[in-house]
Design a protein around this motif. Structure first.
Motif, PDB file in Angstrom:
ATOM      1  N   PRO A 554      20.214   2.179  23.665  1.00  0.00           N
ATOM      2  CA  PRO A 554      19.713   3.590  23.855  1.00  0.00           C
ATOM      3  C   PRO A 554      20.926   4.258  23.202  1.00  0.00           C
ATOM      4  O   PRO A 554      21.686   3.904  22.695  1.00  0.00           O
ATOM      5  CB  PRO A 554      20.206   3.294  25.460  1.00  0.00           C
ATOM      6  N   VAL A 555      20.537   5.661  23.073  1.00  0.00           N
ATOM      7  CA  VAL A 555      21.086   6.939  22.241  1.00  0.00           C
ATOM      8  C   VAL A 555      21.869   7.806  23.506  1.00  0.00           C
ATOM      9  O   VAL A 555      21.242   8.062  24.286  1.00  0.00           O
ATOM     10  CB  VAL A 555      20.311   7.609  21.528  1.00  0.00           C
ATOM     11  N   MET A 556      23.003   7.858  23.249  1.00  0.00           N
ATOM     12  CA  MET A 556      23.828   8.478  24.294  1.00  0.00           C
ATOM     13  C   MET A 556      23.477  10.229  23.806  1.00  0.00           C
ATOM     14  O   MET A 556      23.481  10.288  22.576  1.00  0.00           O
ATOM     15  CB  MET A 556      25.425   8.552  24.224  1.00  0.00           C
ATOM     16  N   ALA A 557      23.170  11.176  24.632  1.00  0.00           N
ATOM     17  CA  ALA A 557      22.850  12.383  24.450  1.00  0.00           C
ATOM     18  C   ALA A 557      23.051  13.436  25.511  1.00  0.00           C
ATOM     19  O   ALA A 557      23.323  13.050  26.513  1.00  0.00           O
ATOM     20  CB  ALA A 557      21.332  12.412  24.034  1.00  0.00           C
ATOM     21  N   ILE A 573      15.743  18.716  26.431  1.00  0.00           N
ATOM     22  CA  ILE A 573      16.030  19.006  25.127  1.00  0.00           C
ATOM     23  C   ILE A 573      17.400  18.584  25.073  1.00  0.00           C
ATOM     24  O   ILE A 573      18.146  19.002  25.636  1.00  0.00           O
ATOM     25  CB  ILE A 573      15.926  20.409  24.550  1.00  0.00           C
ATOM     26  N   CYS A 574      17.623  17.552  24.095  1.00  0.00           N
ATOM     27  CA  CYS A 574      18.939  16.736  24.338  1.00  0.00           C
ATOM     28  C   CYS A 574      19.463  16.689  22.728  1.00  0.00           C
ATOM     29  O   CYS A 574      18.690  16.539  21.642  1.00  0.00           O
ATOM     30  CB  CYS A 574      18.894  15.342  24.694  1.00  0.00           C
ATOM     31  N   LEU A 575      20.748  16.734  22.644  1.00  0.00           N
ATOM     32  CA  LEU A 575      21.342  16.533  21.447  1.00  0.00           C
ATOM     33  C   LEU A 575      21.886  15.075  21.285  1.00  0.00           C
ATOM     34  O   LEU A 575      22.738  15.014  22.270  1.00  0.00           O
ATOM     35  CB  LEU A 575      22.548  17.535  20.965  1.00  0.00           C
ATOM     36  N   GLY A 576      21.521  14.115  20.474  1.00  0.00           N
ATOM     37  CA  GLY A 576      22.267  12.891  20.353  1.00  0.00           C
ATOM     38  C   GLY A 576      23.501  12.588  19.782  1.00  0.00           C
ATOM     39  O   GLY A 576      23.924  13.645  18.944  1.00  0.00           O
ATOM     40  N   GLU A 577      24.158  11.526  19.951  1.00  0.00           N
ATOM     41  CA  GLU A 577      25.457  11.343  19.572  1.00  0.00           C
ATOM     42  C   GLU A 577      25.093  11.009  18.068  1.00  0.00           C
ATOM     43  O   GLU A 577      26.231  10.720  17.108  1.00  0.00           O
ATOM     44  CB  GLU A 577      25.918   9.861  20.072  1.00  0.00           C
ATOM     45  N   ASP A 578      23.833  10.913  17.273  1.00  0.00           N
ATOM     46  CA  ASP A 578      23.614  10.695  16.160  1.00  0.00           C
ATOM     47  C   ASP A 578      23.302  11.977  15.359  1.00  0.00           C
ATOM     48  O   ASP A 578      22.739  12.115  14.397  1.00  0.00           O
ATOM     49  CB  ASP A 578      22.524   9.875  15.886  1.00  0.00           C
ATOM     50  N   ASN A 593      25.360   9.413  32.080  1.00  0.00           N
ATOM     51  CA  ASN A 593      26.757   8.660  31.843  1.00  0.00           C
ATOM     52  C   ASN A 593      27.642   9.722  32.020  1.00  0.00           C
ATOM     53  O   ASN A 593      28.833   9.381  31.395  1.00  0.00           O
ATOM     54  CB  ASN A 593      26.641   8.234  30.332  1.00  0.00           C
ATOM     55  N   GLY A 594      27.405  10.746  32.842  1.00  0.00           N
ATOM     56  CA  GLY A 594      28.886  11.560  32.977  1.00  0.00           C
ATOM     57  C   GLY A 594      28.306  13.114  32.530  1.00  0.00           C
ATOM     58  O   GLY A 594      27.079  13.413  32.426  1.00  0.00           O
ATOM     59  N   GLU A 595      29.429  13.895  32.499  1.00  0.00           N
ATOM     60  CA  GLU A 595      29.371  15.352  32.128  1.00  0.00           C
ATOM     61  C   GLU A 595      30.104  15.811  30.823  1.00  0.00           C
ATOM     62  O   GLU A 595      31.199  15.087  30.786  1.00  0.00           O
ATOM     63  CB  GLU A 595      29.398  16.231  33.222  1.00  0.00           C
ATOM     64  N   PHE A 596      29.459  16.421  29.833  1.00  0.00           N
ATOM     65  CA  PHE A 596      30.438  17.117  28.855  1.00  0.00           C
ATOM     66  C   PHE A 596      31.142  18.443  29.451  1.00  0.00           C
ATOM     67  O   PHE A 596      30.677  19.108  30.117  1.00  0.00           O
ATOM     68  CB  PHE A 596      29.504  17.953  27.987  1.00  0.00           C
ATOM     69  N   ARG A 630      29.769  14.136  17.988  1.00  0.00           N
ATOM     70  CA  ARG A 630      30.914  13.093  17.908  1.00  0.00           C
ATOM     71  C   ARG A 630      31.690  12.825  19.194  1.00  0.00           C
ATOM     72  O   ARG A 630      31.964  11.692  19.549  1.00  0.00           O
ATOM     73  CB  ARG A 630      31.973  13.517  16.871  1.00  0.00           C
ATOM     74  N   GLN A 631      31.735  14.077  20.042  1.00  0.00           N
ATOM     75  CA  GLN A 631      32.442  13.776  21.109  1.00  0.00           C
ATOM     76  C   GLN A 631      31.608  13.146  22.229  1.00  0.00           C
ATOM     77  O   GLN A 631      32.353  12.576  23.257  1.00  0.00           O
ATOM     78  CB  GLN A 631      32.956  15.175  21.508  1.00  0.00           C
ATOM     79  N   ILE A 632      30.389  13.007  22.170  1.00  0.00           N
ATOM     80  CA  ILE A 632      29.649  12.549  23.306  1.00  0.00           C
ATOM     81  C   ILE A 632      29.769  11.067  23.591  1.00  0.00           C
ATOM     82  O   ILE A 632      30.289  10.707  24.895  1.00  0.00           O
ATOM     83  CB  ILE A 632      28.046  12.430  22.807  1.00  0.00           C
TER      84      ILE A 632
END
Length: 901
Positions: A554-557, A573-578, A593-596, A630-632
């Protein structure tokens, strides 16, 4: 090639005052050098001289020669010729029912008799019957092609002791070199003597209703004629486009006008031959002097054999015209041969059997049809059949050239004739087939392994080996690779291999369980996420899956925004850790997985730019979004499932055991197991290819083993109590008394004949009944419309009824083992045998059946041959032995008895 004065101990010029052909000189040189020879040359080229040389040489050294032929009639002819040439005291004859001077230095016999002699001796040894034999002449060796009798030639060559030279005389065949290589392989050094030279060259003609013309265009530059004569290309078509056949009288008239008589006119049916004799009417082809000579000779013959006269045959004969086929009385047929050789008969209408060995050359051979009916249907003649008949044309020392005339028919014309006239000879094809007699005779003197070697020495096996050589080499290479791999892993402890394989299997199982637990945990988490999604706001960190995700895990986004969708749930619409933008469905979120932190401020600076709001859309982010991406990972809470974690620990424990395993001391276990896998694959490939080879190489041996199974089941063979051979672990078979009885009999099915003889049903019947039952056991009548006016006696019917039960059992046994040898028990025509044995006159017998005279004689002679074997069969009653002699005496009278004088 010049002949050296020291070429032989014999003065060749004295023996052969005429000039020898090159191939004859070469053959003599090879024999004197100690080699066997295969002499392959056209009919009438002088092959027999090579056999005669071997005889002269043996007489000079006080040695012996066996001269074998395929036919009794041909053996009788050679016996007469050799007695005249070498003296009565030097020549003997063996044909089964005849035994004359069997210890003579020149012994003429059928090839089957020679094979039977070899059965009684260990292969490769010289038995008492072969003492002093220097050479064996195998005349008409191309009879190996004969479907019924070809096996005899192959056995004779394989079993013959290597110190005895073989002189194989054959008509031209396409694979004579292969035949020679085979004989060299199974017998000893052998040289091919090949010649296509004919001392009397052949000229081919074609005749239609428009006349007789040369078949082939005249060649240029000394080359052979190969092209059809352009003058006859369009011949043969008459009204309505039909081919017009020339009348018989027209053909004979053309032959007579061109001085092309005497002629053999080949017709492929008995009735056709007889009708042709009738069709010539009163045509007379002899001079008055020849007519007087004919009357004198025929008169002498009829004085000796008054029962042989037939009105339909006598009158044409006196005019120089006769028929010659298997349906004619053999004695009359012999008279025809004698008169034809004397030049007193000008035309003989004959079936193609006349072309097979009997010495009856003519100036012309007429071939009435280029096709014939066979068991396999109507077909064009084979090249060898055409050449065999053509070979009868041209008499050495009498004709400058021989003539071959092909006749226009409704079915074939000049095109087919030209094809056959220019075709190459057919190759010899192995007809080797194991029989009950072969099995029983070989196992009396040989082990099973030795027998297999002999059976697999056949000509057909030799050719198959050559054709399959690439496959055999491939198997050999695979075996060598297998051997090398086996040597590489031989030092590895087998227990270590097994334990390592167990650990590898356990690791695969732990990985499988991990995958199951992971999928279960993901599904549970995804369900929870889907339920919470409607309440979450941008800035939430999600774990994404789906076709838009390029990685397996899975990708964190971070959720940036939502967009309307056709369904109830909006697009995410998501921005991924990649640092890639993704448009996904709510079902693609498997966890929250949490909140930014401070997303309301950060989110103002993060815009996806132009992106289509379609699920699966993805595009690369910008430099501005890279820092957020990078922070995700640092912000998000990692996915954690207790069951998955526990399973991962178990998997790592197994991996650790593999890393510490003793097998690692041999290098890379992966390479080792790759070798083991390759070894296993090689073993499978080798088995597959060996089965393929066995199918193509071992057919005859498989048949042999099937025959052994049958013979064991019926009690002709038994497994010996002796220990199997330690080397091959094969059982040792003993031939029982019943097996010895069957082995002593020759026939189409020795087991059937031996079973009948040993059944006790024949022991106490009268001699004339014994003859009749014997005929039932050996007679085959192919025509269903055969009839006789005689009925069988009750005594014979009773025996046949009891034999029918034995026959049925053997049929069932053979069918179970896929064996198809004939089991004769004929009823209809054998009543003739009983009447003949009771003394009925020949003419009366002939008038009471639909069979031709030649067929009746054949039945009686086959019966006589079978009866003559019975006294020599071991383990039978004395009454049966005595009655067999009595039965022979009852039927062995003219015209059944054979005259060889």
């Amino acid at each position: 090639m010049s002949v050296s004065p020291t070429l032989s101990e014999i003065d060749l010029k004295r023996l052969f005052p005429f000039s020898l052909d090159d191939f004859q000189k070469q053959a003599i040189a090879a024999l004197d050098a100690g080699r066997s020879v295969v002499v392959c040359a056209p009919t009438g080229s002088g092959k027999t001289l090579i056999g005669e040389y071997a005889i002269h040489r043996a007489l000079h050294r006080n040695g012996r020669v066996f001269y074998t032929t395929p036919l009794k009639a041909l053996s009788n002819q050679k016996y007469r010729d050799f007695r005249e040439q070498f003296g009565d005291e030097n020549v003997g004859l063996l044909t089964g029912d005849l035994s004359i001077e069997r210890d003579a230095p020149i012994l003429v016999m059928t090839t089957e008799i020679f094979r039977n002699m070899l059965y009684g001796t260990s292969i490769g040894a010289v038995g008492t019957s072969l003492n002093g034999v220097e050479a064996v002449v195998l005349d008409e060796c191309h009879y190996m092609n004969d479907r019924q009798r070809g096996t005899v030639w192959e056995e004779s060559i394989v079993y013959c002791p290597p110190e005895i030279q073989l002189v194989a005389l054959s008509a031209t065949v396409a694979n004579s070199e292969l035949l020679t290589r085979w004989i060299s392989h199974v017998h000893g050094p052998t040289e091919l003597i090949y010649s296509d030279f004919r001392p009397v060259p052949l000229q081919f003609h074609f005749i239609s209703s428009k006349g007789m013309f040369p078949l082939l265009k005249a060649p240029r530059g000394g080359k052979k004629a190969t092209e059809i004569n352009p003058r006859i290309k369009s011949f043969g078509k008459g009204r309505q486009g039909r081919k017009e056949e020339p009348a018989l009288s027209f053909v004979l008239s053309a032959l007579e006008q061109r001085q092309m008589l005497p002629a053999i006119y080949f017709i492929f049916s008995r009735r056709g031959c007889d009708r042709s004799v009738e069709a010539v009417g009163n045509l007379c082809l002899v001079t008055p002097e020849e007519a007087r000579e004919l009357r004198s000779r025929v008169g002498e013959f009829l004085a000796r054999n008054p029962e042989a006269e037939r009105a339909g045959q006598l009158e044409p004969l006196l005019r120089g015209i006769a028929a010659h086929h298997a349906g004619i009385l053999p004695a009359w047929k012999g008279l025809v041969e004698e008169l034809f050789q004397a030049g007193l008969i000008k035309v003989v209408f004959a079936t193609e059997t006349l072309a097979a060995g009997i010495n009856m050359p003519a100036r012309t051979a007429v071939i009435s049809s280029l096709s014939k009916r066979t068991d396999d249907g109507h077909r064009l003649l084979k090249a060898s059949e055409f050449l065999q008949m053509s070979g009868r044309a041209g008499r050495r020392g009498m004709d400058e050239r021989g003539h071959v005339v092909t006749v226009q028919t409704r079915f074939e014309g000049a095109k087919e004739a030209a094809f056959l006239a220019t075709a190459q000879a057919d190759p010899l094809v192995s007809q080797f087939t194991p029989s009950y007699g072969m099995v029983l005779n070989l196992l009396q003197t040989h082990s099973l392994e030795e027998t297999k070697e002999l059976v697999e020495s056949s000509f057909g096996q030799f050719i198959a080996n050559l054709h399959l050589q690439p496959l055999m080499e491939e198997v050999s290479q695979l075996k060598e690779e297998y051997r090398q791999l086996a040597s590489q892993v031989a030092q590895v402890n087998e227990e270590d291999i097994h334990s390592y394989e167990k650990l590898r299997a356990r690791l695969r199982e732990e990985k499988r369980l991990l995958k199951i637990l992971w999928n279960q945990a993901i599904e549970t988490s995804a369900q929870t996420a889907r339920e919470a999604l409607p309440t979450i706001a941008p800035g939430a960190i999600l774990s994404l899956k789906g076709p838009n995700v390029r990685t397996k895990d899975p990708v964190m986004a971070v959720l940036v925004a939502t967009a309307p969708s056709p369904g109830q749930a909006p697009y995410l619409i998501c921005l991924g850790e990649d640092n890639r933008w993704y448009v996904v469905l709510s079902t693609d979120a498997i966890a929250i997985n949490g909140e930014f932190p401070d997303w309301q401020e950060v989110g103002q600076t993060v815009l996806p730019g132009e992106i289509a709001f379609k699920p699966g859309q993805s595009r690369k982010g910008t430099a501005e979004t890279a820092e957020i991406a990078r922070q995700i990972s640092a912000i998000a809470e990692p996915l954690y499932f207790a069951e998955v974690e526990a399973q991962q620990q178990r998997m790592k424990a197994v991996e650790a055991q593999l890393e510490q395993h003793p097998l690692n001391q041999w290098g890379s276990p992966g390479a080792l197991f790759k070798s083991l896998k390759r070894q296993k694959k090689l073993a499978s490939e080798i088995r597959k290819l060996e089965k393929q080879l066995d199918r193509q190489l071992g057919d005859r041996w498989g048949e042999f083993l099937n025959l052994i199974d049958i013979l064991v089941e019926v009690g002709c063979l038994k497994v010996s109590d002796a220990e199997p051979d330690a080397e091959d672990d094969n059982p040792v078979f003993e031939v029982t008394a019943m097996g010895e009885s069957a082995a002593a009999i020759r026939g189409d099915n020795e087991l059937w004949l031996g079973s009948a003889v040993r059944s006790g049903l024949l022991d106490n019947i009268d001699p004339h009944h014994l003859a009749t039952v014997g005929a039932a056991l050996v007679t085959e009548v192919s025509r269903p419309d055969t009839w006789t006016n005689y009925g069988l006696s009750p005594a014979v019917e009773a025996v046949l009824g009891q034999l029918q039960g034995l026959r049925r059992q053997l049929f069932q046994l053979q069918r179970r083992h896929h064996i198809a040898f004939p089991i004769w028990l004929e009823r209809e025509p054998i009543a003739l045998v009983e009447q003949w044995a009771l003394g009925v006159e020949w003419n009366e017998l002939f008038e009471n059946t639909s069979l031709d005279e030649g067929d009746i004689v054949r039945i009686l002679r086959r019966t006589l041959d079978f009866l003559s074997q019975i006294p020599h069969v071991p383990h039978i009653s004395e009454s049966l032995r005595v009655n067999a002699y009595r039965a022979m005496a009852l039927i062995d009278r003219f015209p059944v008895n054979e005259s060889i004088e």
